[in-house]
Design a protein around this motif. Sequence first.
Motif, short mmCIF file in Angstrom:
data_model
loop_
_atom_site.label_atom_id
_atom_site.label_comp_id
_atom_site.label_asym_id
_atom_site.label_seq_id
_atom_site.Cartn_x
_atom_site.Cartn_y
_atom_site.Cartn_z
N UNK A 1 0.74 47.16 45.32
CA UNK A 1 -0.12 47.93 44.75
C UNK A 1 -1.58 47.43 44.47
N UNK A 2 -1.96 46.57 45.38
CA UNK A 2 -3.22 46.15 45.58
C UNK A 2 -4.00 45.64 44.30
N UNK A 3 -3.14 44.79 43.77
CA UNK A 3 -3.58 44.32 42.48
C UNK A 3 -3.57 42.62 42.74
N UNK B 1 4.61 39.84 45.75
CA UNK B 1 4.82 40.91 46.44
C UNK B 1 4.44 42.35 45.81
N UNK B 2 5.05 42.57 44.76
CA UNK B 2 4.69 43.81 44.10
C UNK B 2 3.43 44.12 43.61
N UNK C 1 -3.72 36.50 39.15
CA UNK C 1 -4.43 35.08 39.39
C UNK C 1 -3.40 33.88 38.61
N UNK C 2 -4.03 32.81 38.18
CA UNK C 2 -3.01 31.70 37.67
C UNK C 2 -2.51 31.96 36.46
N UNK C 3 -3.29 33.00 35.46
CA UNK C 3 -2.83 33.24 34.18
C UNK C 3 -2.02 34.44 34.10
N UNK C 4 -1.89 35.00 35.29
CA UNK C 4 -1.08 36.39 35.52
C UNK C 4 -1.74 37.51 34.82
N UNK C 5 -3.08 37.47 34.88
CA UNK C 5 -3.75 38.63 34.51
C UNK C 5 -3.97 39.73 35.76
N UNK C 6 -3.89 40.86 35.39
CA UNK C 6 -3.85 41.85 36.45
C UNK C 6 -5.40 42.60 36.62
N UNK C 7 -5.90 42.57 37.76
CA UNK C 7 -7.16 43.04 38.01
C UNK C 7 -7.33 44.02 39.23
N UNK C 8 -7.89 45.07 39.13
CA UNK C 8 -7.93 46.33 40.41
C UNK C 8 -8.65 45.44 41.37
N UNK C 9 -8.48 45.50 42.55
CA UNK C 9 -9.61 45.13 43.61
C UNK C 9 -10.49 46.10 44.05
#
Length: 71
Positions: free
Chosen positions: A58-60, A53-54, A63-71
């Motif tokens: 923040x529009x992030x 949800x968080x 993925x399954x490995x819990x890495x963050x990527x800007x859209x």
Amino acid sequence: MYNANMLKEKLIELRKYTGLTQLGFANELGCSMQHISQMELGKSRVSFKTLQMYCKQFNIEIDLKLRYEKE
């Protein structure tokens, strides 16, 4: 399955990624700074659903490995 400590660390990582303080992060999410602090300290559990949800707020992408990527 994701463990609570890993989710806590990912919450901290997410907040720092956004460049916000605990207070700023809490304001953006509509919760109290104490709530963010309690989760980061491990005194309150962070669920995977909460983390998702968080990230959405923040529009992030998360993925399954819990890495963050800007859209």
